[in-house]
Enzyme design. Structure first.
Site, PDB file in Angstrom:
ATOM      1  N   GLU A  55       8.135  28.792 -31.519  1.00 49.55           N
ATOM      2  CA  GLU A  55       8.674  28.802 -30.588  1.00 49.55           C
ATOM      3  C   GLU A  55       8.243  29.711 -28.860  1.00 49.55           C
ATOM      4  OE1 GLU A  55      10.823  28.788 -33.489  1.00 49.55           O
ATOM      5  OE2 GLU A  55      11.231  30.702 -32.372  1.00 49.55           O
ATOM      6  N   GLU A  90      20.715  30.802 -15.028  1.00 48.76           N
ATOM      7  CA  GLU A  90      21.651  29.985 -15.993  1.00 48.76           C
ATOM      8  C   GLU A  90      22.741  30.698 -15.827  1.00 48.76           C
ATOM      9  OE1 GLU A  90      19.376  31.433 -19.477  1.00 48.76           O
ATOM     10  OE2 GLU A  90      21.560  30.284 -20.742  1.00 48.76           O
ATOM     11  N   SER A 102      20.989  33.821 -23.668  1.00 45.12           N
ATOM     12  CA  SER A 102      19.999  33.151 -22.877  1.00 45.12           C
ATOM     13  C   SER A 102      18.738  32.530 -23.068  1.00 45.12           C
ATOM     14  CB  SER A 102      19.803  34.097 -21.305  1.00 45.12           C
ATOM     15  OG  SER A 102      18.869  33.548 -20.665  1.00 45.12           O
ATOM     16  N   GLU A 149       6.386  38.214 -32.181  1.00 44.92           N
ATOM     17  CA  GLU A 149       7.436  37.690 -31.347  1.00 44.92           C
ATOM     18  C   GLU A 149       6.041  36.319 -30.892  1.00 44.92           C
ATOM     19  OE1 GLU A 149       8.578  38.639 -27.427  1.00 44.92           O
ATOM     20  OE2 GLU A 149       9.795  36.317 -26.845  1.00 44.92           O
ATOM     21  N   LYS A 173       7.288  42.614 -30.561  1.00 45.82           N
ATOM     22  CA  LYS A 173       6.831  41.856 -29.875  1.00 45.82           C
ATOM     23  C   LYS A 173       5.532  40.940 -29.974  1.00 45.82           C
ATOM     24  CE  LYS A 173       8.218  42.019 -25.155  1.00 45.82           C
ATOM     25  NZ  LYS A 173       9.772  42.991 -24.905  1.00 45.82           N
ATOM     26  N   CYS A 180      13.696  49.964 -23.590  1.00 46.13           N
ATOM     27  CA  CYS A 180      12.467  49.596 -23.851  1.00 46.13           C
ATOM     28  C   CYS A 180      11.954  51.008 -23.428  1.00 46.13           C
ATOM     29  CB  CYS A 180      12.011  48.675 -22.631  1.00 46.13           C
ATOM     30  SG  CYS A 180      12.837  47.098 -22.913  1.00 46.13           S
ATOM     31  N   GLU A 205      17.215  33.409 -15.374  1.00 46.23           N
ATOM     32  CA  GLU A 205      18.569  33.917 -16.093  1.00 46.23           C
ATOM     33  C   GLU A 205      19.885  34.227 -15.001  1.00 46.23           C
ATOM     34  OE1 GLU A 205      17.745  37.183 -19.753  1.00 46.23           O
ATOM     35  OE2 GLU A 205      18.522  38.306 -17.519  1.00 46.23           O
ATOM     36  N   CYS A 242      15.856  39.227 -23.718  1.00 46.82           N
ATOM     37  CA  CYS A 242      14.399  40.042 -23.502  1.00 46.82           C
ATOM     38  C   CYS A 242      14.221  40.737 -24.923  1.00 46.82           C
ATOM     39  CB  CYS A 242      14.182  41.046 -21.904  1.00 46.82           C
ATOM     40  SG  CYS A 242      14.736  40.104 -20.805  1.00 46.82           S
TER      41      CYS A 242
END
Lengths: 165, 670
Positions: B369, B280, B322, B364, B361, B518, B277, B302
């Protein structure tokens, strides 16, 4: 009301801006406190019922969560989320009408129309509802079709009344 | 200040407090149920009623503000009787399968009954229809809902998304997405904050425990587990430890004893994320400064709840994200490629389990993807709460475990990775590395902590100016990089509005979907400690400070990974394995093939017979598409089946009883 009930609800979705008419109303009411119920009333009058797509459109335009809009729609019995019939039958089940036989009228209509309370006939002609006192206790048992009140109804009169529509 | 009397004793309390708050400050406990400290919106349950002199009725102490001279009684006979009746009325429409409920012994309704001394349920009335709505992340069992509306407050006021709200009226009232749509079919971010505040078993994560046991028991599988930074300062609470207790060593030991073959640490890929990251960001900034095209600010990626939210709400701003996958999917991707090669196993025989503080998650990992070569990067996600349940089920004495280490090569991490679990942490970790890469010097903040972005403010900001840059980074000489940090979707919304209007002054933004980051994720232990947030925050900062290496680029195994496999950050292999793209969804999924699905609901059946006939064909098609996830559907059916069976058993018992009574009478008659 007559106009609203008679409004065609099936051919709205073809045009590019399906709810353009409503958008002008929404702009008018945008900054007014408590505008949601007003807009929902007008939307139902314009399009006959409040479909999920219509609710989404209103929620998006007012920047409110969809769950809040549908919470209001499903809270008030006046709002309908399904296509309504051409005419609305409301049988009064207020105390006076109830004791004078309102329930019998409901049963008879359920049978002859073939729908439950809240339902719409297969031919799309009638939506069948009950009301809690329409203020015509002296005429009990009473029922309304759209905005016409029928007084002292009994089950033998029903066919004759329905045949007018 | 106001002078009030509670239970005969005079007190002086601050203005503006509610009775319940004032009482609490002076050690007087008023039983409550729907009360949610700090953000209380609805006084719906009325359990906290008290007597106030001069008031005609009992008043709810959570909604009533103290006034001068108020005389309050919190525990008279009248009050206690009223509370019991209210409680019994709640029970009359509650499915009382407590012994087999996930919340057994951690249920606030259960605890309240004990506290109030309720020993009978006198009211048996009509029961609400049972609707079990299973999505990949969140399961709703409305037969257990007590309509306290805490979830409505969490979703509408705290997160500002408003996916769920009260639908219908009176006895038909149900807390649900609009029109009682399935929660998996609408624009829910799956942040899971509703599951944290739910006092009963109505809202919970969708179970993945069974799938993990099966994988562990399957001898043909190499089962790899990884754990997020936020778990190590929270799971201790499930075993009676103080919030924020650091139990990293015991956590690793417990995972090994559960039967996982490799115990890795998501922290490792947190360090890797910083390199990917950070690189990037530098390339975007370089491009912007040297006249090229670059989308800024760049926003962290994230947090999958945040990702789903932004895909629905700001579908035209996805270029700001990102392209980095979340750290645990990075680790999954590496486990099934780099590590599979090292241990000479087929990637398809590797099963990756992630222990996450997060419900989003779970959804996710089923995104298309998040696959490489047709294999999902991660196969199952367990929340912190689920892991605690497995540890208990396995009979592991957690508190007396020895401290063990994570396995290598995917288990070593620096302090920068630890703070990924708290708001501001990803940004701080990134700055530690980027600043040093650019200038060759350490980030000039005391203890490496970027103080302006530490803490729980909704939006925090800071600026870092680069001076005396290294030759490779001359383009940054004298440049001030502006950063912002937010946690919770309401705060994210504010920053996104700026971006949408083209007025964002920032270059880099960190967003975490849950307020506090989190550590306060939707899968974390439920806590009644008002300071739980700061205690967990302290725990993670301490974890960071206790490490020798505190900057991601110092991680030797990350360096080794680049040398052996990935070559360099943002390289070809990285892009294939560690980066992703996003889906334009729109608020009502208008940019995807999916539509908000009306599904089939019992309540709706009665109301909308006519419409159902019209839409039946279209709906069946949609339902089929939605139920692609067969295992989820089976779970729902199984739950429904179990419920029906228990109902049948009840009825049979009653019939049996009546039979015996009739037989008794018949024999007496003779």
């Amino acid at each position: 009301m007559n106009n609203a009930q008679g409004h065609c609800t099936c051919c709205q979705s073809d045009s590019a801006e399906p709810f353009a008419e409503l958008d002008q109303i929404i702009d008018l009411y945008r900054d007014k406190e408590g505008n949601l119920i007003q807009i929902l009333h007008i939307a139902q009058e314009l399009y006959g019922y409040l479909s999920l797509e219509l609710q989404q459109h209103i929620a998006f335009a007012l920047n409110k969560p969809l769950s809040e809009v549908s919470g209001v729609v499903t809270f008030y019995s006046f709002f309908s989320t399904t296509p309504r019939g051409e005419h609305t039958i409301r049988v009064c089940l207020g105390t006076a009408c109830y004791v004078r036989g309102g329930k019998k009228i409901v049963d008879a209509l359920q049978k002859s129309l073939g729908v439950d309370i809240g339902g719409t006939t297969a031919d799309g002609k009638f939506t069948f509802e009950v009301a809690r006192c329409i203020g015509a206790c002296g005429l009990a048992p009473a029922m309304m079709i759209d905005d016409v009140v029928y007084k002292q109804v009994n089950i033998n009169k029903l066919d004759a009344i329905l045949s007018r529509y | 200040m106001k002078h009030i009397t509670i239970n005969g004793k005079p007190y002086e309390v601050e203005d503006g407090l509610t009775i319940i708050e004032a009482a609490k400050q002076h050690g007087i406990q008023i039983p409550s149920l729907c009360y949610l400290s700090g953000v209380h919106e609805f006084g719906s349950c009325r359990i906290c009623v008290v007597e106030v002199e001069g008031a005609k009725t009992l008043v709810p102490s959570c909604m009533t503000k103290v006034s001068e001279g108020m005389v309050i009684q919190t525990n008279t006979e009248r009050v206690r009787k009223a509370r019991k009746v209210l409680y019994e009325l709640l029970l009359s429409d509650h499915s009382k399968d407590c012994l087999s409920c996930k919340r057994n012994q951690s249920c606030e309704l259960q605890a309240l009954g004990k506290q109030l001394g309720v020993e009978a349920t006198r009211f048996e009335g009509t029961r609400s229809e049972c609707v079990i709505d299973v999505s990949t992340s969140i399961t709703r069992d409305m037969s257990k809902c007590i309509l306290c509306r805490r979830c409505v407050t969490a979703c509408n006021e705290i997160q500002g998304v408003g996916i769920i709200n009260a639908q219908n009226r009176g006895f038909q009232t149900v807390i649900a997405p609009a029109m009682e749509l399935a929660i998996g079919s609408v624009n829910c971010a799956f942040c899971g904050q509703c599951t944290v505040v739910c006092p009963v078993g109505a809202l919970k994560e969708t179970d993945s425990i069974q799938a993990v046991w099966e994988a562990i028991n399957d001898k043909s599988k190499r089962v790899i587990v990884q754990t997020a930074p936020a778990i190590r300062v929270a799971i201790g609470e499930e075993f009676g430890n103080e919030p924020g207790s650091r139990v990293t060593g015991k956590l690793a030991a417990a995972l090994r004893r559960l039967g996982f073959d490799d115990v890795f640490d998501t922290n490792f890929t947190a360090d890797l994320t910083i390199l990917e990251e950070g690189t990037e960001l530098l390339s975007r900034v370089k491009s912007a400064l040297t006249g090229g095209e670059a989308v800024l600010p760049m926003i962290t990626s994230c947090s999958p709840g945040w990702i789903k939210y932004v895909e629905h709400t700001y579908p035209d701003e996805l270029d700001h994200l990102s392209t980095c996958k979340s750290p645990h999917t990075m680790l999954g991707a590496l486990a099934k490629s780099y590590y599979a090669g090292k241990i000479k196993r087929e990637p398809k025989d590797i099963f990756v389990v992630s222990i996450m503080p997060c419900t989003a998650k779970k959804s996710e990992i089923v995104r298309p993807e998040m696959k490489n070569d047709g294999l999902a990067n991660v196969d199952a996600v367990l929340t912190t709460r689920e892991l605690a349940n497995m540890i208990r089920e396995m009979g592991i004495d957690f508190n007396n475990l020895p401290d063990e280490e994570f396995d290598n090569p995917l288990g070593m991490s620096t302090g920068a990775a630890d703070i990924f679990g708290l708001t501001g942490g990803v940004m701080e970790a990134a700055l530690r590395t980027v600043y040093e890469l650019v200038t060759g010097r350490e980030l000039p903040f005391d203890g490496l902590h970027v103080t302006p972005i530490v803490g729980f403010d909704q939006v925090k900001e800071a600026a870092v100016t680069f001076a005396d840059t290294l030759p490779d980074y001359r383009f940054l000489e004298g440049v001030t990089v502006r950063i912002a940090v937010t946690s919770g979707l309401a705060g994210a919304n504010k920053l996104m509005e700026q971006i949408k209007e083209g007025k964002s002054p920032y270059h880099f933004i960190e967003v975490m979907g849950c307020p506090g980051g989190c550590i306060m994720g939707g899968g974390q232990p439920r806590s009644d400690d008002p300071d739980v947030r700061s205690k967990r925050l302290r725990g993670l900062y301490t974890e960071d400070e206790a490490k020798v290496m505190r900057k991601s680029h110092e991680n030797p195994f990350v360096t080794q990974l680049y040398a052996e496999y990935l070559e360099h950050p943002n390289g070809h292999k990285s892009h294939e394995l560690l980066h992703t793209h996003y889906v334009r969804r729109g608020t009502y999924n208008e940019y995807t093939n999916e539509r908000f699905d009306l599904g089939v609901r019992p309540a709706e059946k009665k109301r909308d017979l006519a419409a159902q006939a019209i839409n039946a064909a279209a709906r069946a098609e949609q339902a089929r598409a939605r139920e692609e996830n067969e295992s989820v559907r089976v779970l729902a059916l199984e739950a429904e089946n179990a419920r029906l069976k228990s109902e049948l058993a009840d009825v049979n018992e009653t019939v049996g009883f009546f039979k015996s009574v009739i037989a008794d009478y018949a024999s007496r008659g003779r």
